[in-house]
Every structure is written in structure tokens, then in C-alpha cells.
Design an enzyme around this catalytic site. Sequence first.
Site, mmCIF file in Angstrom:
data_model
loop_
_atom_site.group_PDB
_atom_site.id
_atom_site.type_symbol
_atom_site.label_atom_id
_atom_site.label_comp_id
_atom_site.label_asym_id
_atom_site.label_seq_id
_atom_site.Cartn_x
_atom_site.Cartn_y
_atom_site.Cartn_z
ATOM 1 N N LYS A 189 0.805 -1.298 0.085
ATOM 2 C CA LYS A 189 -0.060 0.082 0.037
ATOM 3 C C LYS A 189 0.941 1.009 0.130
ATOM 4 O O LYS A 189 1.399 1.672 1.115
ATOM 5 C CB LYS A 189 -0.762 0.149 1.383
ATOM 6 C CG LYS A 189 -2.188 0.477 1.143
ATOM 7 C CD LYS A 189 -2.236 1.979 0.706
ATOM 8 C CE LYS A 189 -2.123 3.090 1.718
ATOM 9 N NZ LYS A 189 -1.810 4.486 1.243
ATOM 10 N N GLU A 265 8.631 1.545 11.349
ATOM 11 C CA GLU A 265 9.828 2.416 11.022
ATOM 12 C C GLU A 265 9.156 3.887 11.071
ATOM 13 O O GLU A 265 8.498 4.373 10.154
ATOM 14 C CB GLU A 265 10.872 2.207 9.819
ATOM 15 C CG GLU A 265 10.814 1.004 9.417
ATOM 16 C CD GLU A 265 12.254 0.424 9.776
ATOM 17 O OE1 GLU A 265 13.210 1.261 10.015
ATOM 18 O OE2 GLU A 265 12.337 -0.847 9.482
ATOM 19 N N CYS A 300 13.476 11.011 7.004
ATOM 20 C CA CYS A 300 13.245 10.571 8.272
ATOM 21 C C CYS A 300 14.328 10.790 9.281
ATOM 22 O O CYS A 300 14.186 11.220 10.396
ATOM 23 C CB CYS A 300 13.016 8.954 8.462
ATOM 24 S SG CYS A 300 14.234 7.833 7.927
ATOM 25 N N GLU A 399 8.403 16.672 15.000
ATOM 26 C CA GLU A 399 8.863 16.224 13.912
ATOM 27 C C GLU A 399 8.176 17.098 12.710
ATOM 28 O O GLU A 399 6.994 17.202 12.659
ATOM 29 C CB GLU A 399 8.578 14.953 13.211
ATOM 30 C CG GLU A 399 9.563 14.503 11.938
ATOM 31 C CD GLU A 399 9.330 13.153 11.481
ATOM 32 O OE1 GLU A 399 7.978 12.644 11.634
ATOM 33 O OE2 GLU A 399 10.110 12.658 11.192
HETATM 34 P P1 NAD Z 1 1.907 8.630 7.130
HETATM 35 O O1 NAD Z 1 1.994 7.689 8.576
HETATM 36 O O2 NAD Z 1 0.859 9.641 7.068
HETATM 37 O O3 NAD Z 1 1.663 7.507 6.024
HETATM 38 C C1 NAD Z 1 2.267 6.314 5.661
HETATM 39 C C2 NAD Z 1 1.408 5.525 4.956
HETATM 40 O O4 NAD Z 1 0.607 5.041 5.609
HETATM 41 C C3 NAD Z 1 0.810 5.823 3.807
HETATM 42 O O5 NAD Z 1 1.118 4.929 2.953
HETATM 43 C C4 NAD Z 1 -0.605 6.228 4.299
HETATM 44 O O6 NAD Z 1 -1.586 5.997 3.184
HETATM 45 C C5 NAD Z 1 -0.529 5.088 5.362
HETATM 46 N N1 NAD Z 1 -1.897 5.306 6.590
HETATM 47 C C6 NAD Z 1 -2.235 6.563 6.825
HETATM 48 N N2 NAD Z 1 -3.267 6.232 7.621
HETATM 49 C C7 NAD Z 1 -3.368 4.841 7.849
HETATM 50 C C8 NAD Z 1 -4.257 4.072 8.451
HETATM 51 N N3 NAD Z 1 -4.918 4.484 9.436
HETATM 52 N N4 NAD Z 1 -4.154 2.420 8.400
HETATM 53 C C9 NAD Z 1 -3.153 2.289 7.360
HETATM 54 N N5 NAD Z 1 -2.359 2.975 6.600
HETATM 55 C C10 NAD Z 1 -2.464 4.322 6.845
HETATM 56 O O7 NAD Z 1 3.271 9.290 7.199
HETATM 57 P P2 NAD Z 1 3.610 9.907 5.616
HETATM 58 O O8 NAD Z 1 3.337 11.248 6.040
HETATM 59 O O9 NAD Z 1 3.506 9.443 4.587
HETATM 60 O O10 NAD Z 1 5.109 9.814 6.019
HETATM 61 C C11 NAD Z 1 6.117 10.687 6.798
HETATM 62 C C12 NAD Z 1 6.565 10.176 8.095
HETATM 63 O O11 NAD Z 1 7.118 8.921 7.666
HETATM 64 C C13 NAD Z 1 7.487 10.795 8.900
HETATM 65 O O12 NAD Z 1 6.973 10.744 10.426
HETATM 66 C C14 NAD Z 1 8.907 10.415 8.640
HETATM 67 O O13 NAD Z 1 9.805 10.508 9.568
HETATM 68 C C15 NAD Z 1 8.436 8.891 8.670
HETATM 69 N N6 NAD Z 1 9.415 8.120 7.860
HETATM 70 C C16 NAD Z 1 10.126 7.366 8.694
HETATM 71 C C17 NAD Z 1 11.449 6.576 7.923
HETATM 72 C C18 NAD Z 1 11.957 5.395 8.988
HETATM 73 O O14 NAD Z 1 13.001 4.683 8.274
HETATM 74 N N7 NAD Z 1 12.189 5.546 10.168
HETATM 75 C C19 NAD Z 1 11.610 6.622 6.604
HETATM 76 C C20 NAD Z 1 10.956 7.667 5.753
HETATM 77 C C21 NAD Z 1 9.784 8.316 6.677
#
Ligand code: NAD
Length: 495
Positions: A189, A265, A300, A399
Site C-alpha cells: 500500500k 519505522e 526521516c 517532527e
Molecule cells: P503517514 O503515516 O501519514 O503515512 C504513511 C503510510 O501510511 C501511507 O501509505 C498512508 O496512506 C498510510 N496510512 C495512513 N493512515 C493509515 C491508517 N489509518 N491505516 C493504515 N495505513 C495508513 O506518514 P507519511 O506522512 O506518508 O510519511 C512521513 C513520516 O514517515 C514521517 O514521520 C517520517 O519520519 C516517517 N519516515 C520514517 C522513516 C524511517 O525509516 N524511520 C523513513 C521515511 C519516513
Amino acid sequence: MLDQTAIDALRHETVGDQGHFCDGKSVASKSGETLDVISPIDGKRFANLAAGTPEDMDEAVASARRAFEDGRWSKAAPSHRKKVLLRLADLIERDALKLAVLGIRDNGTEINMAYKAEALSAAATFRYYAEAIDKVYGQIAPTAENVLGLVHHAPVGVVGAIVPWNFPLMIGAWKIAPALAAGNSLVLKPAESASLSLLKVAELASEAGLPDGVFNVVTGAGAVVGEALALSMEVDVLVFTGSGATGRRLLNYAAASNLKRCYLELGGKSPNIVFSDAPDLAQAAKVSAAGIFRNSGQVCVAGSRLLVQEDILDDFVAEICLHAEAFRVGDPLDLNTQIGAVHSLPQLEADLQFVVTAESEGAERRTGGSRILQETGGYYMQPTVMTNVKPTDTIAQQEVFGPVLAVTAFQDEADAIRIANSTQYGLAAGVWTANLSRAHRMISEIRSGVIHVNTYGGSDLTVPLGGVKQSGNGHDKSLHALDKYVDMKTAWIQL
Ligand code: NAD
């Protein structure tokens, strides 16, 4: 060598309506509904994405389950699996520029970075895990002579992967490649705003010879299809990269369904700590600026908290500001650009709001803080440096995920450690010092999954990436990542 003419030839290519990729083919959403794909380059819609429903997700999971159970991939000879994944790596490399440009139109990362860190890195990741297939063995336990104790690693079954919009190909490959290498089937997804390049990778996997149903992609809203994936009774392991808020929900979904293992992550608020005895302060300033501002801070591990020893604070901040102001921000498909677009309008607005909040809490805006290039219709923001930030300020605790650096002064080592560890996060950190003993003390005292010494942000596939505290529990990259995608199974054989 990247060529501007080749990039420009791809920048307006028609993308058309995108379906899910299920059972080896593109399929429309059962509801017939679509999502607009808006480019952060100019704020214009350039494609449609299938808006998935829970039924679409169930169908994709069922397809993955069938594929796993009949052994078309899970029981294929390791040498065959290796060949297919190596072919996939070659195909990604063949189409690297196309994939990079498509991804950039989706999420705004600048081309030099996207080509290497997205497309080429995804190819390298598939190659790495393909090579591991016939090199990672089980174990024989040191039992008594009349017994044989075997440790097998069996594929878990169906893996659900949910990935974010920053670096979709790189992060996607970190999950898809080891999951497939271990013999699993997978349902991915992608983020709503970064699905296009991953849909192409699924097509390329088919072209490479991956059997239908082994790798499915369902697009749409996280709260709809992401939730359905996480709640599915047929998903054995869920791997996720994204925000802490979503990670928390996933744990609840796992608890409410089949107790699937969840690897998370999550985000970071990583401290980058500069001691006055750093070996090269000019280099430290240059690398630290890149460590927060590259990809508009949407990384991240971005070093978003700069902790500087008091006696060098003014000079060091001045140097950081010079670098911040020198970055060329703009069209991510222009080879001369160093920082591309912020990925969406809501993200840009949130970044700007963090600056306002920081000022209201007493921080000083030393440079940046504004939206720029508004006439393009795109979402661009100046690299921003905020000083006088207290460790408890919002901008030091939450963040931002944007081009905003929070600077705080510290007195001595103990002070630096205390401030560095004072957030809920523990993803990455940096330490700049010429004192080897201090460097080691910092490595052991700073609570983070990754720590850089006299550099910031460097890494490769051989080292794991993951966090501690509320930055999560999973690790991508390296052979350690394979552990997430296998069940350890032991056999006790009486001889
Ligand atoms: P997000 O949590 O909003 O979305 C991530 C994914 O989760 C998307 O595909 C989204 O559609 C899905 N999602 C959202 N709500 C959901 C739900 N209720 N149930 C299941 N899936 C759902 O995050 P984002 O804004 O896309 O990404 C940014 C975040 O990711 C930041 O916090 C960043 O630090 C983190 N990040 C972490 C790493 C790491 O390796 N630790 C790497 C890159 C990004």
C-alpha cells in the site's frame, strides 16, 4: 550522466488512469472511484489513481495468499528466485530515469537525488537481496550427539507493506526485496501521493518473471485500504514506514485482528551535536546544512535539531545560514536544482506554521521561513534556521518533516546528552568531535538507532536502519532485515 534533454522529454509524458496491480494485471477500483494525483512542481493534476476499497484490498490479499499456498514462488528453486529478482534489478536500472522522473512528478524530490537514492538504490536493493537468496543458511544447534537440532527460516506467508511518500522506491524496495527474497507473497500500500513509481515496479516485476499474485499493489487512502490491510486476518506480517500516529493505529489493528507481527519505522527529531573541538567546523557546517535541508527536510533521519557548543554558537550558526541561503531551491526536474518541492500543500502549510509557532515560543528566525516561487503554482519553501530554541519548544519536540532547523546551544557533554535524549524519538543522531573517547561516550549515551560521527546522513545497504523509543522497532537494510520476513522454526530430531 544525467541529461537535461532526456529529463525534459519525460517531464510531461501522459500518465493516464492508474489501476491497482493485482494478480499480475492492472485493475480498476471496485467503486470506480479515483484520486487526483497533484504534482508539487506546479500544483497541477497529472494523473488519476484508483481509490481502493476494503474489497479491493481483500481481493489483493486473497491473490497473495493463493500464490503463497500453491508454492509458485515460495517453493520455487532459490536459484530461480534469485534470477527473477536480479532481472528485476536490471529492469529497474534500465528504466531508472523514467522511474525517477515519474516519482518526482509525484513527490517533488530533486532529480540528482531521486535518480540515485530512489531508482538506482532500488535496483541495488533488489540485487542485494537476490544475491542473499542462495547465501543465507539455517543452522545446526550444538546438541548432544544423539540428537539433531535444526534451525530453519521459513517464509512467513503474506506480507503487508505500507510505505510513505518520501523516497517511495528506496523505502519500498527495502521492504519488497527482502520479503520476496525470503519467499513470501506481498501486498503493498503506497502513499496516496507517491504511488506511481511503485506501480511501475510491480509491472517490471511481472516482466522479470515474478508469478502473478506474488506482488500486488493497492492504492488509495490509508484510512481505507491501509486499514483493511492491517486488519486482514490473512496478512502474517505488517511492515510499515511512516508517522508515529499511523504506527500506533497499526498496532491496534494487529491487536484487533490476528496479532500479526508489526515492524514500524517511524519519525525522528534527530540531534546533530557540534562540539567546539570538531576536527573541521567548516565541513561540519556544510554537511549539517545538507543533513537537514536536502529533500526539503523530508528525510526521516534529517538532523533537524542542531545542538552547538556555546563558545562556537554565533560563528557556526552564521556559517549554517550561509549554506542555507546558497541552496538553489526550485524545479526538481532541473539538474541545477539542489532542493526540490515540498511534497504537498498541506505539508508546506504545516511547515510554515511550525515557524510561526516557534517564533511565538521565543525562537528567532535567522533565515528563511517563507514560501517561495508561488508563481509556479508549486510548493517551495526557503531553508529555514531558527535559533534560541529551547529543548521543550514545539519545534524541538515535534517532527516538522520540512526544511526547518532548530538550533539550541549547550554547555558541555552532559548538557548535550541530556538535550539530545529529551524527545520521544530515537532515530538518528550526529556528533562532531575530534575527541575519540568523547565520540564513544556519545555513541553509548545517545538513545538513537543510528549515530553519525564527524559526518551526517551517510549510510549504505550493508548497515541496518531503524529507531529506538517512539521512532519504531523495525530495521530495514542489511541481512538483518531478512529476519522480519521469516519465521524461525526449529526441529529436534532423535537420532
Ligand atoms: P503517514 O503515516 O501519514 O503515512 C504513511 C503510510 O501510511 C501511507 O501509505 C498512508 O496512506 C498510510 N496510512 C495512513 N493512515 C493509515 C491508517 N489509518 N491505516 C493504515 N495505513 C495508513 O506518514 P507519511 O506522512 O506518508 O510519511 C512521513 C513520516 O514517515 C514521517 O514521520 C517520517 O519520519 C516517517 N519516515 C520514517 C522513516 C524511517 O525509516 N524511520 C523513513 C521515511 C519516513
